[in-house]
Design an enzyme around this catalytic site. Structure first.
Site, PDB file in Angstrom:
ATOM      1  N   ASP A 411     -64.948 -95.776  12.396  1.00 46.04           N
ATOM      2  CA  ASP A 411     -64.851 -96.250  11.014  1.00 46.04           C
ATOM      3  C   ASP A 411     -65.117 -95.121  10.026  1.00 46.04           C
ATOM      4  O   ASP A 411     -65.919 -94.218  10.279  1.00 46.04           O
ATOM      5  CB  ASP A 411     -65.872 -97.373  10.805  1.00 46.04           C
ATOM      6  N   GLU A 464     -60.000 -94.379  11.670  1.00 46.02           N
ATOM      7  CA  GLU A 464     -59.661 -94.963  10.366  1.00 46.02           C
ATOM      8  C   GLU A 464     -59.791 -93.825   9.353  1.00 46.02           C
ATOM      9  O   GLU A 464     -60.875 -93.534   8.873  1.00 46.02           O
ATOM     10  CB  GLU A 464     -60.596 -96.119  10.003  1.00 46.02           C
TER      11      GLU A 464
END
Length: 736
Positions: A411, A464
């Site tokens: 993330d 990401e």
């Protein structure tokens, strides 16, 4: 005279030492408590607040009373030298027999300490934290925690009344680690660390390397069941690298475990229920993988797991760690891979967590210009510190090794790469060269990639990452970060903006569907329609679509079919396949009742058929990351909002032509080029009646004409249904 009838003066402690014990300030408890040679005898001391009396048994002999010395909590006596002993403690509520924690020697080995200090201990999950094991034939729990700047650390829990005076720990100064073996503690014991920092007491802290945690809002760590899990996924692991290669079909169903489906009483499903319901559903829908939003222990459900504190502990609200292992095992037995979202960028500032863990900025940067994340009100890991680097590396390996996870979606990579991420001038500190790149985070990500792919070839690292940082999926040896895939955020934003516009105006945004192909093969991409796009006022996928009700559903079906045909691996957040009208709400389950409506069930049917086509046709997946597998046929028909291209696989794989009509106007006799002669079968049509469409199409197959068009030697004359995408599969003539 018995062995305990000695003068108490020999048993006393200096006044300052006794005061330190009574105030829970003793930084070296082993110098005061436990066994200490005294000639041919051994002096035994135990500091046990609230104990009524204490007896000792040396070498299996009789139980004899220890004397209360100086303080009602200090018990001491003599036993013959070198003899093992046990204590029998009389508490107000009962009697406890146990070995003395202060009779055990050094616990962590020199290599453990060396690797800890070096930041390269790749099995912290078996070194730090609470480890159930046996020492000298005694079962118990070895506690170990990194807190180099603490003056005193005690392990506290339901086994000692949460009293910091009972179990102060030994400091291993070589690595700043505190350790203690507590005999006879069972799995399930609750515990925390009570820390005296450089400037005073701190809130009791959860264990950073706890393998299990209490469900929120409770915050204690839990001694995990040490029994090994019996796995049944050897076949899956044997073929995993092949199933997860760039040439394989990868279609990911992104799921928030707590809100996929709820029980009748509103509580989330546990791991066993998710295994019974989610796994067969995802498999039936044709997905190859499930990706779970972070299931690492986190204090606030509203963060969806993206503010974790337990980087080694599965979230307790879904069940115990063994149950999570069972969920993974059942995924693999159903031929589903499992990817976990993992958050190494930042952590919450909850007082029981990592923030100022030992009274100093230990896991985070001390300077808020480096250590505070303004967007999320969180703290940023100091990856320039070896021990923090090693902590996160060990966390990643923990999920891959202990739980057989098939990949990690990392993330907020963009926030890790740049020191000025979401900061104005003057709010950030340049790197040592004066630049904005976060060199320490880049080194960490490269090291992570090297170690993960060396130890677990075939597992996936997915970034990401929303910037133009070069080489995200390039090997670190070639200057890249080493990820296997990068989320294509640009593609997602451009295409969603396009399909959200009224078809009347789409001609002005025509390039938003073609621009992604300019860079589609610069990285290995995954196309994400993720949770982030269906919350915070962005509307659900179906909610973004313009027009009347029929047009909205037709738009969504056409868009999903365009996505599945586009180069790149696929990811769809739960509820997208239901065309759920409302935005995702983490406190509520999906709107499963919507499937009673044929238009909603039609979208679900579309996703299922697209997944099966994608997996079954090599042309649609083999060259997802190879520019040779894609050719535009029609990319410039701005006036009609029509797009056509073909996908090609390797070897004899038949090509697939894809045509999209993003207006509500059917188009008859639309000619496009074709790379091969013969029959082209309409293998998919998003306007088909079973999906809720109007059934305009090409009646099964079209014969290519010997008429060049669009740079191809042959051409097809097609009926293009309104707001629809069709796939045409080349049929190889059968042998005569």
């Amino acid at each position: 005279m018995t062995m305990l009838e000695k003068q108490p003066d020999d048993l006393q402690l200096p006044a300052a030492a006794l005061m330190a014990l009574s105030r829970a300030e003793a930084g070296d408890p082993f110098a005061l408590l436990g066994p200490h040679p005294a000639g041919s005898d051994t002096i035994v001391r135990a500091y046990l607040p609230s104990a009524l009396r204490v007896e000792v048994q040396a070498g299996g002999g009789a139980w004899e009373a220890l004397q209360q010395v100086q303080d009602p909590a200090l018990f001491a006596g003599r036993i013959p030298g070198g003899m093992p002993y046990r204590l029998r403690i009389h508490w107000p509520g009962g009697v406890q027999e146990t070995e003395d924690p202060y009779a055990f020697g050094l616990l962590l080995g020199e290599m453990d300490l060396y690797l800890l200090a070096e930041g390269n201990h790749q099995q912290l999950n078996a070194c730090l934290g609470a480890q159930s094991l046996g020492i000298d034939g005694v079962d118990g729990v070895r506690f170990a925690v990194w807190a180099p700047n603490a003056r005193r650390v005690s392990v506290v829990g339901d086994f000692n009344g949460w009293d910091a005076r009972r179990h102060p720990m030994r400091k291993r100064v070589e690595a700043g680690v505190w350790e203690l073996f507590v005999p006879r503690l069972p799995a399930g014991t609750l515990y925390k660390y009570d820390i005296l920092g450089p400037h005073g007491p701190l809130p009791q802290k959860a264990d950073p390397v706890a393998l299990q945690a209490e469900p929120p809002p409770r915050t204690a760590s839990v001694v995990s069941d040490p029994r090994p899990f019996e796995w049944h996924d050897a076949d899956w692991l044997r073929h995993r690298a092949e199933r997860q290669s760039p040439h394989a079909p990868i279609s990911v169903y992104e799921v928030h475990a707590g809100s996929w489906r709820k029980r009748a009483d509103g509580r989330p499903l546990d791991w066993n229920e998710l295994a019974d319901q989610l796994i067969p559903y995802a498999a039936e829908q044709g997905f190859t993988h499930i990706e779970l939003l972070p299931i690492m222990s986190h204090p606030f459900g509203g963060s969806w797991g993206y503010q974790p504190l337990g980087q080694f502990a599965p979230a307790a609200e879904y069940g115990e760690p063994r149950a999570f292992a069972g969920f993974v095992d059942r995924c693999h037995r159903a031929n589903l891979g499992l990817i976990l979202d993992w958050v190494p960028a930042h952590f919450p500032s909850d007082p029981h967590g990592l923030a100022h863990f030992d009274g100093t900025a230990l896991y985070e940067h001390a300077d808020p210009r480096e250590g505070y994340h303004q967007d999320w009100n969180t703290l940023i890991y100091n990856l320039g510190r070896r021990e923090v680097h090693g902590f996160l590396l060990a966390s990643a390996l923990h999920w891959l090794e202990r739980y057989h996870i098939d990949g990690l979606r990392v993330d907020a990579v963009a926030s890790m790469l740049y020191r000025d991420y979401s900061r104005r001038a003057g709010e950030w500190i340049p790197n040592k060269y004066g630049g904005r790149e976060n060199l320490e985070s880049i080194d960490f990500l490269r090291h992570l990639s090297d170690v993960v792919h060396q130890r677990h070839p075939g597992t996936l690292l997915v970034a990401e990452e929303s910037t133009a940082f070069p080489g995200v999926t390039r090997s670190p040896r070639d200057g890249g970060l080493g990820f296997d895939y990068k989320w294509n955020m640009g593609w997602m934003h451009d295409t969603l903006e396009y399909v959200s516009r009224d078809p009347v105006y789409r001609s002005y945004d025509h390039d938003k569907l073609t621009f992604g192909l300019v860079y589609a093969f610069s990285e290995r991409f995954m196309l994400p329609l993720s949770h982030d796009e269906v919350v915070h006022g962005k509307r659900s996928l179906i909610g973004k679509m313009p027009g009347d009700r029929w047009q909205r559903f037709a738009n969504l079906r056409a868009y999903l079919a365009f996505m599945w045909a586009h180069p790149g691996k696929k990811l769809l957040f739960m509820g997208g396949e239901l065309a759920q009208e409302r935005e995702w709400n983490h406190d509520a389950g999906l709107d499963w009742d919507a499937l009673q409506d044929p238009l909603h069930s039609g979208v679900q049917h579309v996703v299922r058929d697209l997944n099966r086509l994608y997996a079954g046709q090599p042309a649609l997946h083999q060259a997802d990351c190879d520019g040779q597998g894609f050719r535009w046929l029609v990319g410039d028909d701005r006036a009609n909002s029509v797009y056509a291209f073909y996908r090609a696989g390797y070897g004899d794989a038949p090509p697939v032509i894809v045509v999209c009509n993003f207006t509500p106007v059917p188009r008859q006799g639309y000619r496009i080029g074709a790379p091969r002669a013969g029959r082209w079968r309409e293998a998919f049509n998003s306007d088909a009646g079973p999906y809720g469409g109007s059934n305009v199409g090409n009646l099964g197959a079209v014969l290519a004409e010997d008429r060049p068009s669009h740079g191809q030697p042959f051409s097809l004359q097609l009926s293009l249904p309104p707001l629809a995408t069709v796939y045409l599969l080349h049929e190889t003539p059968s042998a005569s």
